[in-house]
Design a protein around this motif. Structure first.
Motif, PDB file in Angstrom:
ATOM      1  N   ILE A  34       4.137  -7.997   8.167  1.00  0.00           N
ATOM      2  CA  ILE A  34       2.816  -7.691   7.606  1.00  0.00           C
ATOM      3  C   ILE A  34       2.960  -7.506   6.103  1.00  0.00           C
ATOM      4  CG2 ILE A  34       0.884  -6.080   7.551  1.00  0.00           C
ATOM      5  CD1 ILE A  34       1.481  -5.404  10.464  1.00  0.00           C
ATOM      6  N   THR A  35       2.163  -8.291   5.355  1.00  0.00           N
ATOM      7  CA  THR A  35       2.122  -8.188   3.900  1.00  0.00           C
ATOM      8  C   THR A  35       0.727  -7.765   3.468  1.00  0.00           C
ATOM      9  OG1 THR A  35       3.785  -9.917   3.633  1.00  0.00           O
ATOM     10  CG2 THR A  35       2.403  -9.442   1.724  1.00  0.00           C
ATOM     11  N   VAL A  36       0.653  -6.777   2.621  1.00  0.00           N
ATOM     12  CA  VAL A  36      -0.610  -6.276   2.077  1.00  0.00           C
ATOM     13  C   VAL A  36      -0.762  -6.804   0.654  1.00  0.00           C
ATOM     14  CG1 VAL A  36      -1.837  -4.208   1.296  1.00  0.00           C
ATOM     15  CG2 VAL A  36      -0.565  -4.176   3.462  1.00  0.00           C
ATOM     16  N   ALA A  68       1.543   4.573   7.419  1.00  0.00           N
ATOM     17  CA  ALA A  68       2.001   5.822   8.032  1.00  0.00           C
ATOM     18  C   ALA A  68       2.795   5.554   9.305  1.00  0.00           C
ATOM     19  CB  ALA A  68       0.811   6.735   8.328  1.00  0.00           C
ATOM     20  N   ALA A  69       2.454   4.468  10.012  1.00  0.00           N
ATOM     21  CA  ALA A  69       3.154   4.114  11.249  1.00  0.00           C
ATOM     22  C   ALA A  69       4.391   3.246  10.996  1.00  0.00           C
ATOM     23  CB  ALA A  69       2.195   3.382  12.188  1.00  0.00           C
ATOM     24  N   GLY A  70       4.686   2.966   9.732  1.00  0.00           N
ATOM     25  CA  GLY A  70       5.867   2.181   9.400  1.00  0.00           C
ATOM     26  C   GLY A  70       5.733   0.696   9.703  1.00  0.00           C
ATOM     27  N   LEU A  71       4.512   0.170   9.706  1.00  0.00           N
ATOM     28  CA  LEU A  71       4.280  -1.216  10.097  1.00  0.00           C
ATOM     29  C   LEU A  71       4.142  -2.199   8.935  1.00  0.00           C
ATOM     30  CD1 LEU A  71       1.785  -0.550  13.026  1.00  0.00           C
ATOM     31  CD2 LEU A  71       4.186  -1.257  13.203  1.00  0.00           C
ATOM     32  N   ILE A  72       4.032  -1.700   7.706  1.00  0.00           N
ATOM     33  CA  ILE A  72       3.876  -2.590   6.551  1.00  0.00           C
ATOM     34  C   ILE A  72       5.268  -3.009   6.060  1.00  0.00           C
ATOM     35  CG2 ILE A  72       2.989  -2.848   4.201  1.00  0.00           C
ATOM     36  CD1 ILE A  72       0.770  -2.481   6.301  1.00  0.00           C
ATOM     37  N   ASP A  73       5.481  -4.307   5.931  1.00  0.00           N
ATOM     38  CA  ASP A  73       6.772  -4.828   5.492  1.00  0.00           C
ATOM     39  C   ASP A  73       6.815  -5.114   4.000  1.00  0.00           C
ATOM     40  OD1 ASP A  73       8.111  -5.185   8.170  1.00  0.00           O
ATOM     41  OD2 ASP A  73       6.280  -6.360   8.470  1.00  0.00           O
ATOM     42  N   ARG A  74       5.687  -5.586   3.452  1.00  0.00           N
ATOM     43  CA  ARG A  74       5.654  -5.975   2.037  1.00  0.00           C
ATOM     44  C   ARG A  74       4.297  -5.637   1.428  1.00  0.00           C
ATOM     45  NH1 ARG A  74       8.285 -10.007   4.538  1.00  0.00           N
ATOM     46  NH2 ARG A  74       6.427 -11.280   4.814  1.00  0.00           N
ATOM     47  N   TYR A  75       4.335  -5.349   0.138  1.00  0.00           N
ATOM     48  CA  TYR A  75       3.116  -5.163  -0.649  1.00  0.00           C
ATOM     49  C   TYR A  75       3.136  -6.131  -1.822  1.00  0.00           C
ATOM     50  CZ  TYR A  75       1.884  -0.676   1.526  1.00  0.00           C
ATOM     51  OH  TYR A  75       1.502   0.307   2.413  1.00  0.00           O
ATOM     52  N   THR A  76       1.992  -6.735  -2.087  1.00  0.00           N
ATOM     53  CA  THR A  76       1.754  -7.406  -3.356  1.00  0.00           C
ATOM     54  C   THR A  76       0.658  -6.602  -4.022  1.00  0.00           C
ATOM     55  OG1 THR A  76       2.407  -9.596  -2.582  1.00  0.00           O
ATOM     56  CG2 THR A  76       0.937  -9.507  -4.491  1.00  0.00           C
ATOM     57  N   LEU A  77       1.004  -5.919  -5.102  1.00  0.00           N
ATOM     58  CA  LEU A  77       0.042  -5.078  -5.804  1.00  0.00           C
ATOM     59  C   LEU A  77      -0.337  -5.751  -7.112  1.00  0.00           C
ATOM     60  CD1 LEU A  77       1.628  -1.542  -5.280  1.00  0.00           C
ATOM     61  CD2 LEU A  77      -0.147  -2.676  -3.917  1.00  0.00           C
ATOM     62  N   LEU A  78      -1.627  -5.907  -7.327  1.00  0.00           N
ATOM     63  CA  LEU A  78      -2.152  -6.425  -8.578  1.00  0.00           C
ATOM     64  C   LEU A  78      -2.584  -5.203  -9.378  1.00  0.00           C
ATOM     65  CD1 LEU A  78      -2.858  -8.593  -6.165  1.00  0.00           C
ATOM     66  CD2 LEU A  78      -3.783  -9.825  -8.104  1.00  0.00           C
ATOM     67  N   ILE A  79      -1.711  -4.742 -10.247  1.00  0.00           N
ATOM     68  CA  ILE A  79      -1.897  -3.475 -10.952  1.00  0.00           C
ATOM     69  C   ILE A  79      -2.673  -3.751 -12.235  1.00  0.00           C
ATOM     70  CG2 ILE A  79      -0.723  -1.480 -11.945  1.00  0.00           C
ATOM     71  CD1 ILE A  79       1.748  -2.414 -10.142  1.00  0.00           C
ATOM     72  N   PRO A 119       4.135   8.832   4.299  1.00  0.00           N
ATOM     73  CA  PRO A 119       5.543   9.121   4.538  1.00  0.00           C
ATOM     74  C   PRO A 119       6.430   8.569   3.429  1.00  0.00           C
ATOM     75  CG  PRO A 119       4.837   7.295   5.917  1.00  0.00           C
ATOM     76  CD  PRO A 119       3.607   7.823   5.217  1.00  0.00           C
ATOM     77  N   LEU A 120       7.568   9.211   3.231  1.00  0.00           N
ATOM     78  CA  LEU A 120       8.550   8.711   2.283  1.00  0.00           C
ATOM     79  C   LEU A 120       8.982   7.323   2.741  1.00  0.00           C
ATOM     80  CD1 LEU A 120      10.524   9.005  -0.083  1.00  0.00           C
ATOM     81  CD2 LEU A 120      12.120  10.061   1.529  1.00  0.00           C
ATOM     82  N   THR A 121       8.767   6.331   1.904  1.00  0.00           N
ATOM     83  CA  THR A 121       9.123   4.951   2.210  1.00  0.00           C
ATOM     84  C   THR A 121       9.618   4.312   0.928  1.00  0.00           C
ATOM     85  OG1 THR A 121       7.260   4.895   3.763  1.00  0.00           O
ATOM     86  CG2 THR A 121       8.291   2.795   3.238  1.00  0.00           C
ATOM     87  N   GLU A 122      10.765   3.662   0.987  1.00  0.00           N
ATOM     88  CA  GLU A 122      11.312   3.019  -0.196  1.00  0.00           C
ATOM     89  C   GLU A 122      11.085   1.522  -0.123  1.00  0.00           C
ATOM     90  OE1 GLU A 122      15.334   4.071  -1.007  1.00  0.00           O
ATOM     91  OE2 GLU A 122      14.877   6.205  -1.114  1.00  0.00           O
ATOM     92  N   PHE A 123      10.771   0.949  -1.282  1.00  0.00           N
ATOM     93  CA  PHE A 123      10.544  -0.483  -1.405  1.00  0.00           C
ATOM     94  C   PHE A 123      11.408  -1.024  -2.526  1.00  0.00           C
ATOM     95  CE2 PHE A 123       6.846   1.018   0.789  1.00  0.00           C
ATOM     96  CZ  PHE A 123       6.527   0.001   1.659  1.00  0.00           C
ATOM     97  N   GLU A 124      11.729  -2.292  -2.417  1.00  0.00           N
ATOM     98  CA  GLU A 124      12.485  -2.991  -3.443  1.00  0.00           C
ATOM     99  C   GLU A 124      11.559  -3.975  -4.140  1.00  0.00           C
ATOM    100  OE1 GLU A 124      16.154  -6.220  -3.661  1.00  0.00           O
ATOM    101  OE2 GLU A 124      15.608  -5.324  -1.747  1.00  0.00           O
TER     102      GLU A 124
END
Length: 194
Positions: free
Chosen positions: A4-6, A142-153, A170-175
């Motif tokens: 899942i990518t947001v 929150a359920a830990g289901l998101i794998d990737r984010y593309t954020l247009l900041i 929740p504490l979640t780390e991304f690269e």
């Protein structure tokens, strides 16, 4: 297993509400609707076209799905985004929607969002992309289901409005896996869950 990518437009102060039009989402008395339009440029268009060209299905919360029906579902302009949106399989998560027949290729997922999406994610099939749908994103994150984010900041603050992570997350780390800066100062950042 599907991923899942947001994809989410966000201000520097984390607001994600009503980027497209003044009347898009006025909940809470929000008066800054349409803030994202001034940041569109060729770089953003190219990045979004690349993302839309990847095979996969779409996942929506009810409000965003209903808004997208108006914005995309009735268009016949030959725009490649219109063609892609209308052809894609669209899953809509809702406890209140009666059916998903208002937009072809839509499938209703009833009940608890995290449970319904976890089941869908475990099934074989194309990866899932979410555009907008902040409430759905928060519950799936929150359920830990998101794998990737593309954020247009976007380079502005609004001071009010719905934020991407309202309340506890929740504490979640991304690269950071890649980034592009547009001519209007938007940083398009791609993050993958560690």
């Amino acid at each position: 297993m599907r991923s899942i990518t947001v994809t989410m437009w966000v201000t520097l102060d984390g607001v994600v509400q009503s980027l497209g039009r003044p009347d898009e989402d006025t909940r809470g008395g929000f008066t800054h609707g349409g803030w994202g339009q001034r940041y569109n440029d060729e770089v953003m268009g190219r990045e979004m076209a690349t993302a839309m060209a990847r095979p996969g299905d779409m996942l929506f919360g009810r409000r965003t799905w209903q808004d997208f029906i108006t914005a995309w579902g009735r268009r016949t302009d030959g725009n490649p985004f219109t063609t892609q949106m209308n052809a894609a399989t669209k899953y809509v998560v809702s406890r209140t929607l009666e059916d998903a027949g208002a937009w072809p290729n839509s499938i209703l997922l009833r009940g608890d969002a995290a449970s319904a999406v976890a089941e869908l994610k475990a099934e074989p099939g194309g990866d899932l992309g979410i555009i907008g749908s902040a409430s759905l994103v928060r519950s799936l994150h929150a359920a830990g289901l998101i794998d990737r984010y593309t954020l247009l900041i976007c380079p502005l603050t609004l001071g009010s409005g719905t934020r991407l992570f309202d309340g506890p997350a929740p504490l979640t780390e991304f690269e950071l896996t890649g980034s592009v800066t547009t001519t209007t100062g938007v940083i398009i950042a791609h993050y993958a869950r560690r």
